[in-house]
Design an enzyme around this catalytic site. Structure first.
Site, short mmCIF file in Angstrom:
data_model
loop_
_atom_site.label_atom_id
_atom_site.label_comp_id
_atom_site.label_asym_id
_atom_site.label_seq_id
_atom_site.Cartn_x
_atom_site.Cartn_y
_atom_site.Cartn_z
N ASP A 281 36.57 15.08 -9.15
CA ASP A 281 36.44 15.80 -7.89
C ASP A 281 36.73 17.27 -8.17
O ASP A 281 36.87 17.67 -9.32
CB ASP A 281 37.38 15.22 -6.81
CG ASP A 281 36.75 15.28 -5.42
OD1 ASP A 281 36.44 16.41 -4.97
OD2 ASP A 281 36.56 14.23 -4.79
N HIS A 327 26.04 9.90 1.56
CA HIS A 327 25.85 10.06 3.01
C HIS A 327 26.30 11.44 3.50
O HIS A 327 26.00 11.80 4.64
CB HIS A 327 26.54 8.94 3.79
CG HIS A 327 28.03 9.01 3.81
ND1 HIS A 327 28.79 8.25 4.68
CD2 HIS A 327 28.93 9.74 3.09
CE1 HIS A 327 30.07 8.51 4.50
NE2 HIS A 327 30.17 9.41 3.54
#
Length: 427
Positions: A281, A327
């Protein structure tokens, strides 16, 4: 469609099944007060989750029928909005943080701390109380309900509510404006969130995207990642669903791409001792994840690495896990994310995507369908993105490489998300 009496019968059956599981879990006197309420409903079995969904759907039908068409429409435009705005204001004024978890606080004391007139504060709290948020005790002082006590009982869950109130809710009144600017709904600079925060546009007039907002505001960025962590305690997003969604025994090394604080990876590592996992990340996120690693043996097999989703993947692994990542992005960006993984993939490597899969209308229970479609529209609201159908996900991935061969889809009972898998084939 069901009549009132038919819906009442549905509600009664579902309530009995739900109450049975609540009783079995030791919450027979459950009344929504902190001392007799579960923090979450993670104890529910798949049957209990199904009963819960049926109960909620039937209760909502009854409410619509009882309000009538005109009253129901007015409640969307008025009552629900006022309730949301009231609880939003109390949260942003940190009222739940000022009310003791045990005991109560007078309106005068509370008003002095948050600097709001006692009489107005009382009006707001009394409306919120009718929605289950805070309550007055016998003396008229303010105390917690189980819902308002969440802010004191769990930091991540409280941060989730704060993030949704501070960021998400602002965008809801900009849907139509956004669609007029961008009928496709894929230009994030014209999206509802960008319009809601356009007062923070840069010198060139570019509106801030959600990613700009998170980059500029470390508090909201931390809350966003706390939201990802707290999501794992929601009944339809429990981390235990991941464990049965795939044959993890077949994987020796895994890259959790965009894995936030590593909450999903830690659960996998705890249950499958043969797996070594790298969580990737942004730099500040992985630093926070690394510093909060629990001191348990399975945590030694979870490492963190700073990585940009849109840069080429460098780690060669057995599988690459994109859990609730695609998404957040419109199709073009989602394809770029998948394409960046391909240079590291060797024949036999797996691509695992775990996301909400949008069903055909009426294909699943009304409660779950509404839940998934709400998520879908919320992706438009925040990211100018979407939840996708199985075919849309397959098309997206297979446009990136013909060597990615679809293996199948698994949706654990009670889970809102499904896991789709591809294998990278030899040429």
């Amino acid at each position: 469609m069901s009549t009132i009496r038919g819906t009442l019968s549905e509600l009664s059956r579902a309530a009995d099944a739900f109450a049975h599981e609540v009783d079995e879990a030791g919450y027979g006197d459950y009344t929504f007060l902190p001392d007799n309420s579960p923090f979450d409903l993670s104890f529910l079995t798949s049957k209990g989750l199904e009963a819960r969904g049926s109960l909620i759907a039937a209760a909502e039908k009854i409410l619509r029928l009882a309000k009538g068409p005109q009253g129901c429409l007015a409640s969307f435009a008025d009552t629900k909005g006022i309730e949301m705005g009231t609880i939003q204001a109390l949260t942003q004024l940190e009222v739940p943080d000022k009310v003791p978890l045990q005991g109560s606080i007078t309106y005068e004391e509370l008003a002095g701390v948050i600097r709001v007139a006692p009489e107005l504060l009382q009006r707001l709290v009394r409306l919120a109380a009718l929605a289950g948020f805070l309550i007055e005790d016998e003396s008229g002082a303010v105390r917690h309900t189980a819902m308002s006590a969440v802010f004191l009982r769990d930091t991540a869950a409280g941060d989730t509510a704060r993030f949704l109130f501070d960021v998400d809710m602002r965008a809801y009144s900009f849907f139509a404006d956004s669609l007029r600017l961008d009928p496709s709904g894929q230009n994030i600079g014209d999206g509802p969130t960008a319009l809601a925060f356009q007062h923070d546009s840069d010198d060139q007039g570019n509106r801030p995207t959600i990613w700009d907002i998170l980059e500029r505001n470390p508090i909201q960025r931390a809350r966003f990642h706390s939201t990802m962590q707290a999501l794992g305690s929601f009944p339809s997003h429990l981390l235990k669903h991941i464990l049965v969604a795939h044959d993890w025994h077949s994987i020796g090394s895994l890259v959790d791409v965009g894995g936030s604080l590593g909450h999903a990876s830690l659960v996998i590592a705890e249950n499958f001792p043969e797996i070594r996992i790298t969580v990737q990340d942004l730099p500040d996120v992985v630093e926070r994840g690394r510093s909060s690693l629990p001191t348990v043996p399975h945590a030694e097999r979870v490492s963190f690495q700073a990585h940009d989703l849109f840069q080429e993947q460098a780690i060669i692994a057995d599988a690459y896990f994109l859990r609730q990542i695609l998404h957040d992005w419109p199709d073009g960006d989602a394809e770029r994310i998948v394409r960046c993984l391909i240079p590291a993939m060797r024949p036999g490597a797996k691509l695992l995507i775990m996301d909400i899969v949008v069903p055909e209308p009426g294909a699943i229970s009304p409660y779950m369908e509404k839940y998934l479609r709400t998520y879908d529209v919320s992706m438009f609201s925040m990211f100018s993105a979407k939840e996708r159908t199985v075919q849309q996900l397959r098309d997206l991935v297979e446009r990136c490489s013909a060597r990615l061969q679809f293996q199948g889809i698994s949706c654990p009972p009670g889970s809102a998300t499904s896991l789709l898998s591809w294998v990278y084939s030899a040429e």
